[in-house]
Design an enzyme around this catalytic site. Structure first.
Site, PDB file in Angstrom:
ATOM      1  CB  THR A   1       5.806   1.680  11.327  1.00  0.00           C
ATOM      2  OG1 THR A   1       7.196   1.726  11.600  1.00  0.00           O
ATOM      3  CG2 THR A   1       5.363   2.966  10.667  1.00  0.00           C
TER       4      THR A   1
ATOM      5  CB  SER B   1      11.047   2.123   7.136  1.00  0.00           C
ATOM      6  OG  SER B   1       9.640   2.230   7.275  1.00  0.00           O
TER       7      SER B   1
ATOM      8  CB  VAL C   1      10.932  21.354  -1.639  1.00  0.00           C
ATOM      9  CG1 VAL C   1      11.221  22.022  -0.305  1.00  0.00           C
ATOM     10  CG2 VAL C   1       9.438  21.233  -1.868  1.00  0.00           C
TER      11      VAL C   1
ATOM     12  CG  LEU D   1       2.779  -1.531   0.425  1.00  0.00           C
ATOM     13  CD1 LEU D   1       2.156  -2.158  -0.812  1.00  0.00           C
ATOM     14  CD2 LEU D   1       1.988  -0.311   0.873  1.00  0.00           C
TER      15      LEU D   1
ATOM     16  CG  HIS E   1     -28.004  -4.701  -9.563  1.00  0.00           C
ATOM     17  ND1 HIS E   1     -27.326  -3.624 -10.093  1.00  0.00           N
ATOM     18  CD2 HIS E   1     -29.298  -4.291  -9.372  1.00  0.00           C
ATOM     19  CE1 HIS E   1     -28.159  -2.614 -10.261  1.00  0.00           C
ATOM     20  NE2 HIS E   1     -29.366  -2.995  -9.838  1.00  0.00           N
TER      21      HIS E   1
END
Ligand code: FAD
Ligand code: NAD
Length: 466
Positions: free
Chosen positions: A41, A145, A237, A319, A444
């Site tokens: 995926t 998945s 919904v 993940l 910085h």
């Protein structure tokens, strides 16, 4: 029949990484993938293509909205060539999946193309162009998945779509309805918003990205409203209907009133479900849990002792980097090592702009667990770096233990938060206190100065630039 020390079913970031680590540790390794390209995926229809489209659409938005202010004038129309954008995305995907082919060859991993199905706990049938059987002492299930939906929705893949179709649309929707204000809905919603679509998000919970710290939800909602998204939370919904080129979504709002949304496309992004179809897990004695995930113990071992499972098909965050960690964990376990995955330190990122990133505990979790904590927060707009790039939205928030000063959670929203969260992971891995981070020099001007300032704020209100 070919025999292996380990066979891995599924070539996503869990499976292919497990294969590489097994091979590195001297195991004879086979990798089985039902599709013609490796990478699962993540590489084919997930992380990589979505980020490619986010990057392209971000360039477009900069060109039409920000170049002028930077003093860059473009003569003539700036137009989206969606076909070229999608083609470029595909080139990125092809290069990345091709890279996995190279890694498999380099590590002498034998790749089988076909559906892997258990015959028993040590034999796997592979059905591709031909049917083959292999023997494996150990197997790692990494079958991942698929998008989930709601029982009353018919995904027609044309107008009522999942993320897979949203990554290859042939036109920019006029009005994209997004069911689910989670990661996919917001990332892909932002792609099409930037390209000119009207975008309406319909979310069941009372806030978008509801699993993250609520401060992040609040700030992202604020920014998205500025970007003219329509955000409808606490909406349940109840029907999704297609009439010609129109999609009509009906939902009940918080008060129980029916609200109707009309668009020309509807992205259903209400989560993903574990995928075990065709695996024939029962033949190997591998049990699934009540949510259809492969059941594993703390060692990621299934109910069959020589079979392990990792990634999206088991419990935990869905993940890519979690799947990878688990792949390495199982490979090292099989090699007799004693690896460890700290699930508390797996960062979560949403690649919208501003980016959202988190690690450790949220304020809600600390409150629920009755932990005494303190908060140090610093706004991005107070940084010189943010003003230079005009990325003023967002903040860094550090949550630290009130008594010990140990950092317990870091939550940030802002430019480059996806990359900055790594500093928080390192700090927490070494159990740094907020004061430790506040005393480290940060270059910085950089966005990371917000981390130092938030750490200063957490250690007795010592932030310097607010
Ligand atoms: P998968 O990547 O799903 O791979 C499983 C593989 O197994 C597939 O290739 C499948 O074909 C194969 N397979 C299944 N059954 C069989 C069988 N019986 N025989 C042979 N092969 C089989 N995560 C992030 O961390 N960052 C992101 O930015 C991110 N963006 C995403 C964007 C989108 C649009 C989507 C949909 C997901 C995103 N994710 C992201 C989630 C990430 O893609 C998954 O968490 C990750 O791919 C899970 O890896 P996995 O190895 O467990 O499974
Ligand atoms: P998600 O869980 O992130 O979001 C789903 C959203 O849908 C939630 O906010 C949920 O409350 C809402 N929802 C559920 N039922 C609903 C209903 N009936 N009506 C309205 N809203 C409803 O899932 P996703 O966005 O589909 O993504 C799937 C998985 O893919 C996630 O687990 C995510 O971790 C992973 N992913 C990760 C990334 C990333 O890391 N940047 C990007 C994309 C996807």
């Amino acid at each position: 029949m070919n025999s292996y020390d380990v066979a891995i079913i599924g070539s996503g970031p869990g499976g292919y990484v497990a294969a590489i680590r097994c091979a590195q540790l001297g195991m004879k390794t086979a990798l089985i993938e039902k599709y013609s390209t490796l990478g699962g995926t993540c590489l084919n229809v997930g992380c990589i293509p979505s980020k490619a489209l986010l990057d392209s659409s971000h360039h477009y938005e900069d060109a039409i909205s920000h170049f002028n202010e930077h003093g860059i004038e473009i003569s003539g129309d700036i137009k989206v060539n969606l076909k070229q954008m999608i083609d470029r995305k595909q080139t990125v995907v092809d290069q990345t999946t091709g890279g996995i082919d190279f890694l498999m060859k380099k590590n002498k991993i034998e790749v089988y193309q076909g559906v892997g199905s258990f015959k028993d706990a040590t034999h796997i049938t592979i059905t591709g162009e031909k049917k083959e059987e292999i023997e494996a002492k150990n197997t790692i299930i990494a079958t991942g998945s698929k998008p989930s939906s709601l029982p009353f929705i018919t995904i027609d893949k044309e107008r009522i779509i999942t993320s897979t179709e949203a990554l290859k649309l042939k036109e920019v929707p006029k009005h994209l309805l997004v069911i689910g204000g989670g990661v996919i809905g917001l990332e892909l919603g932002q792609v099409y918003k930037r390209l000119g679509a009207e975008v309406t998000v319909i979310e069941y919970m009372d806030r978008i990205i509801p699993t993250m710290d609520s401060g992040l939800s609040k700030e992202l909602t604020k920014v998205f409203k500025k970007q003219k998204f329509s955000i409808n939370t606490s909406h349940k919904v109840k029907s999704v209907e297609r009439k010609g080129n129109e999609v009509i979504v009906k939902a009940d709002d918080k008060k129980g009133n029916e609200v109707e949304f009309k668009g020309d496309y509807c992205l259903v992004s209400v989560g993903r479900r574990p995928y075990t179809e065709g695996l024939n897990a029962e033949a190997a004695g591998v049990k699934l849990d009540e949510r259809g995930r492969v059941e594993v113990n703390d060692h990621l071992q299934t109910s069959a002792k020589n079979i392990y499972a990792i990634g999206d098909v088991v419990k935990g965050a869905m993940l890519a980097h979690k799947a990878e960690e688990e792949g390495v964990f199982v490979a090292e376990t099989l090699a007799g090592q004693k690896p460890h995955v700290d699930y508390n330190l797996i960062p979560g990122v949403v690649y919208t702009w501003p980016e959202v990133a988190s690690v450790g505990k949220t304020e809600e979790q600390l409150q629920e667990n009755k932990v005494d904590y303190k908060v140090g927060q610093f706004p991005m707009r107070a940084l010189g770096r943010s003003r230079a790039s005009m990325d003023l939205d967002g903040f860094v928030k550090i949550l630290a233990d009130k008594n010990t000063d140990e950092i317990l959670g870091v939550h940030m929203i802002g430019a480059r938060a996806a990359d900055m969260i790594a500093e928080a992971v390192v700090a927490m891995e070494y159990r740094a206190s907020a004061e430790d981070v506040s005393r480290m020099s940060h270059a910085h001007p950089t966005f990371t100065e917000a981390i130092k300032e938030a750490a200063l704020a957490a250690t007795g209100d010592r932030a310097l630039h607010v």
